[in-house]
Every structure is written in C-alpha cells, then in structure tokens.
Write a protein that holds these residues in place. Structure first.
Motif, PDB file in Angstrom:
ATOM      1  N   ILE A 120      50.299  55.221  -2.326  1.00  0.00           N
ATOM      2  CA  ILE A 120      49.978  55.783  -1.073  1.00  0.00           C
ATOM      3  C   ILE A 120      48.552  55.912  -0.852  1.00  0.00           C
ATOM      4  O   ILE A 120      48.066  55.329   0.213  1.00  0.00           O
ATOM      5  CB  ILE A 120      50.728  57.161  -0.996  1.00  0.00           C
ATOM      6  N   ASP A 121      47.670  56.492  -1.613  1.00  0.00           N
ATOM      7  CA  ASP A 121      46.224  56.399  -1.489  1.00  0.00           C
ATOM      8  C   ASP A 121      45.393  55.120  -1.659  1.00  0.00           C
ATOM      9  O   ASP A 121      44.244  55.098  -0.870  1.00  0.00           O
ATOM     10  CB  ASP A 121      45.659  57.324  -2.696  1.00  0.00           C
ATOM     11  N   GLN A 122      45.920  54.070  -2.043  1.00  0.00           N
ATOM     12  CA  GLN A 122      45.477  52.858  -1.827  1.00  0.00           C
ATOM     13  C   GLN A 122      45.951  52.243  -0.721  1.00  0.00           C
ATOM     14  O   GLN A 122      45.533  51.093  -0.224  1.00  0.00           O
ATOM     15  CB  GLN A 122      45.915  52.136  -3.122  1.00  0.00           C
ATOM     16  N   GLY A 123      46.861  52.770   0.114  1.00  0.00           N
ATOM     17  CA  GLY A 123      47.191  52.407   1.516  1.00  0.00           C
ATOM     18  C   GLY A 123      48.279  51.299   1.418  1.00  0.00           C
ATOM     19  O   GLY A 123      48.687  50.673   2.261  1.00  0.00           O
ATOM     20  N   TYR A 124      48.956  51.241   0.207  1.00  0.00           N
ATOM     21  CA  TYR A 124      50.028  50.233   0.134  1.00  0.00           C
ATOM     22  C   TYR A 124      51.277  50.843   0.825  1.00  0.00           C
ATOM     23  O   TYR A 124      52.192  50.050   1.218  1.00  0.00           O
ATOM     24  CB  TYR A 124      50.316  49.777  -1.315  1.00  0.00           C
ATOM     25  N   LEU A 125      51.724  52.045   0.575  1.00  0.00           N
ATOM     26  CA  LEU A 125      52.954  52.708   0.998  1.00  0.00           C
ATOM     27  C   LEU A 125      52.563  53.882   2.098  1.00  0.00           C
ATOM     28  O   LEU A 125      51.409  54.310   1.970  1.00  0.00           O
ATOM     29  CB  LEU A 125      53.484  53.588  -0.243  1.00  0.00           C
ATOM     30  N   GLN A 126      53.589  54.032   2.932  1.00  0.00           N
ATOM     31  CA  GLN A 126      53.317  55.264   3.847  1.00  0.00           C
ATOM     32  C   GLN A 126      54.431  56.253   3.643  1.00  0.00           C
ATOM     33  O   GLN A 126      55.475  56.096   3.196  1.00  0.00           O
ATOM     34  CB  GLN A 126      53.319  54.556   5.333  1.00  0.00           C
ATOM     35  N   THR A 127      53.999  57.571   4.131  1.00  0.00           N
ATOM     36  CA  THR A 127      55.142  58.406   4.234  1.00  0.00           C
ATOM     37  C   THR A 127      56.429  57.924   5.066  1.00  0.00           C
ATOM     38  O   THR A 127      56.325  57.183   5.807  1.00  0.00           O
ATOM     39  CB  THR A 127      54.473  59.975   4.925  1.00  0.00           C
ATOM     40  N   THR A 128      57.317  58.792   4.832  1.00  0.00           N
ATOM     41  CA  THR A 128      58.753  58.364   5.482  1.00  0.00           C
ATOM     42  C   THR A 128      59.001  59.519   6.213  1.00  0.00           C
ATOM     43  O   THR A 128      60.344  59.872   6.467  1.00  0.00           O
ATOM     44  CB  THR A 128      59.670  58.137   4.465  1.00  0.00           C
ATOM     45  N   VAL A 129      58.067  60.372   6.755  1.00  0.00           N
ATOM     46  CA  VAL A 129      58.662  61.619   7.711  1.00  0.00           C
ATOM     47  C   VAL A 129      59.108  60.933   8.900  1.00  0.00           C
ATOM     48  O   VAL A 129      58.798  60.211   9.397  1.00  0.00           O
ATOM     49  CB  VAL A 129      57.273  62.460   8.079  1.00  0.00           C
ATOM     50  N   GLY A 130      60.407  61.651   9.086  1.00  0.00           N
ATOM     51  CA  GLY A 130      61.297  61.398  10.312  1.00  0.00           C
ATOM     52  C   GLY A 130      60.845  62.397  11.440  1.00  0.00           C
ATOM     53  O   GLY A 130      60.720  62.010  12.699  1.00  0.00           O
ATOM     54  N   LYS A 131      60.964  63.417  11.044  1.00  0.00           N
ATOM     55  CA  LYS A 131      60.719  64.449  11.767  1.00  0.00           C
ATOM     56  C   LYS A 131      60.317  65.864  11.346  1.00  0.00           C
ATOM     57  O   LYS A 131      60.699  66.057   9.990  1.00  0.00           O
ATOM     58  CB  LYS A 131      62.388  65.082  12.605  1.00  0.00           C
ATOM     59  N   HIS A 132      59.588  66.828  11.768  1.00  0.00           N
ATOM     60  CA  HIS A 132      58.891  67.888  11.347  1.00  0.00           C
ATOM     61  C   HIS A 132      59.647  69.061  12.402  1.00  0.00           C
ATOM     62  O   HIS A 132      59.269  69.153  13.471  1.00  0.00           O
ATOM     63  CB  HIS A 132      57.346  68.069  11.603  1.00  0.00           C
TER      64      HIS A 132
END
Length: 341
Positions: A299-311
């Motif tokens: 994540i911190d290296q920019g390869y993956l992103q969070t998967t939040v759909g809704k807050h």
C-alpha cells in the motif's frame, strides 16, 4: 467502554438487532495487545454471526472483524509492538469483536497500519487481504512474483464476485504480484468499472452463462477459479471451463457440491477460511502478522489501493445496522467503514 452488541439473533430491520451498550474495559496479558479502536469495517461474516450465533445467557455478543487502532496495553509476551503503535487486524472469531472502544487481540495476527492511509481507509483491508492472500498463494498456489519484475505466466484466474470486499483486493493482488491473466466477474456497469480500475484484464457478467463468455475471450482455458459467491450455482461451469489439474478455491457456504464431477479432470477443491490460524492457534499463526505487514508495504509503495466503498460515519448501533442492511442486500461495492465512537 462503549460497545455495540446484541442479546439474541434478530433481523437487521429490528432496533434490538444491534444496540449501544457499556462494558468493562479488558486488560492485556500474554501475547495480547489492548487496542483502542479508531475505525472498523463491516463484512458478510458479521451478518452471518449476528443471524446465527446466539450470545451466552444474559450477555451481549460483540462482533466485528476489521479494525484500526492504537496499542494502549501489551501483555508480557508481546515482542512485535509497543505502546502507541498504530495497527490493523481482523481478529479472532472466538473472541470479542471490534465493535467496541477497546479490544484484546493476539499480536501474531496484527500488522502495522499502512502509513499512507487514513484510519478508515486502512480498516477496509485486514480481513479481506488475509483471505485473498491465503486463497491466492496458499490455496490456489499461484506463484508469487515481485511487482517490478513480473513474468507473464500461463495461469488464467477467474474471480467470481470480484467487486465485493475480498474480490476487490484479490483482483489487485493477482494483478500486482502474479503473472496470471485475471478475469473478473461483475453484473452491473458500476461494478465492472470498479474491477477494471483495480487491474482486471477481462470482465465477464456472472448473471449470464460464463463458459461462452470466456471462450469468446480467446485466451485459453481457465487454470484457477476463486469462487467468492454462489459456488453451488457455478460449479458445473467451473468443471466445464477448467483445464485438467485446475484448482478451485471457495470462501462461501454452498449447500451442496458434487465433488465426483471433479474427478475426470483431476480438479482440486480448496477451502479458504482466514480464521483457521487464530481459531486453532496453528504453529504458523505469525504468518498473518507477516502477511499484513506485506500488505501495508505494498500500500505504502503505491502498488495496492484501499477498497473502501462507503463511509457511514461514527461507530454506533444505528450506523452498524445500516451497514449490515446494505451488505445483506448483496449490492454493496467494496467495503463499508465506520470511524470513531
């Protein structure tokens, strides 16, 4: 401490299905961390437990298995963390969940929170990341590669139900860390766009016959299937489309599967249940600590992103009921998160 729980299993439409309560704050010992919970995510397993597991007599059951928080207490055997550390984890199905201000969790299934994400963004990741990682690399045994030095392989991975929580991180892991061709299924335009954004090479509609759609892609036979939903409905299609010696991994609860159909092609069937290591205190339980740290680095290296759909706002019974209702509708995309008590 504040918490949200239930006294008996009820439909989520009833106010008593999840209620705000007060509980005594626990104390850490052994390998346990005492974590002040800052943000949580809601998963289908939360709904399944609420619907089917009754609390002990005259007690409330506290559920929830995705959290970010601060370490505020450590047991005498703790070596991975110190007071003040920011952590993320899914927890243990046999213990109190994270729908509470404070929670005890074994350090060996806890990772360092990704530094580049907010608390709510990070809370979306632990349970689904562990599930997807174990499914991809341990159950399906697809070769893991380095993101900057990948070689295209002959593997063709079909991910059924790819727009959900597990699918959303599985598509990314397969795209970033393997040489496989990734086929994702999605039945709506919004979910198709979502999985394409996450790295799927091809998208097919799981509401239509799968075999014909995949044949039209002209990319060869599927070698691996990640079946994340409705496995019993798709099993005959898996058997037809899979190459000999192919692998199927599933996470849902099919009513019946005729495994004899797998024999002619020597297909193998694998269950993935991310709570196995914690439930049985396996010798390699610390692998989940290592796994979550690997996810945080990616994540911190920019390869993956969070998967939040809704807050959905703060952590309280009203918002949790809304989250459960949305998940039970089967139409949620990505993860539903809540933050702060």
């Amino acid at each position: 401490m504040k918490a949200i729980g239930y006294e008996k299993s009820l439909p989520i439409s009833e106010l008593a299905s999840l209620v705000d309560i007060e509980m005594k704050q626990p104390t850490a010992s052994g390998h346990d961390l005492l974590v002040r919970v800052k943000s949580i995510a809601v998963n289908p397993v939360d709904c399944k437990i609420r619907q089917n597991v009754a609390p002990e007599a005259n007690e409330y059951k506290i559920i929830g298995w995705d959290a970010v928080g601060e370490v505020v207490g450590v047991g005498e055997l703790v070596t991975h963390f110190k007071l003040g550390d920011s952590v993320f984890y899914a927890g243990d199905l046999n213990r109190q969940g994270c729908n509470a201000e404070y929670q005890l969790v074994d350090e060996r299934i806890v990772g360092n929170k990704p530094k580049s994400l907010s608390d709510s963004e990070a809370a979306a990741l632990p349970l689904t990341s562990i599930t997807a990682w174990e499914l991809l690399f341990e159950r399906l045994a697809i070769k893991q590669q380095q993101p900057d030095n990948k070689e295209k392989s002959k593997d063709v991975l079909l991910i059924v139900g790819a727009a959900g929580g597990v699918g959303s991180i599985l598509v990314q892991l397969a795209s970033v860390l393997t040489g496989a061709t990734v086929i994702a299924t999605a039945s709506r335009d919004s979910s198709a766009e979502w999985v394409k954004k996450l790295g799927a090479d091809h998208v097919v509609d799981h509401s239509k016959p799968l075999v014909a759609q995949i044949e039209q892609l002209n990319i060869g036979q599927v070698t691996h299937v990640a079946s994340l939903t409705h496995t019993d409905s798709y099993m005959d299609s898996y058997v037809e489309m899979l190459a000999p010696m192919g692998r199927i991994a599933l996470i849902d609860d099919p009513q019946s599967v005729d495994i004899k159909k797998l024999k002619p092609k020597s297909l193998s069937l694998h269950w993935e249940f991310m709570f196995t290591r914690s439930m049985f205190q396996t010798e390699d339980i610390n692998e989940q600590h290592n796994l979550l740290n690997s996810i945080a680095e990616l994540i911190d290296q920019g390869y993956l992103q969070t998967t939040v759909g809704k807050h959905l706002g703060g952590i309280n019974a009203t918002n949790l009921r809304a989250a459960h209702a949305e998940i039970e509708s089967g139409k949620s995309i990505g993860k539903i998160v809540l933050e702060g008590f």
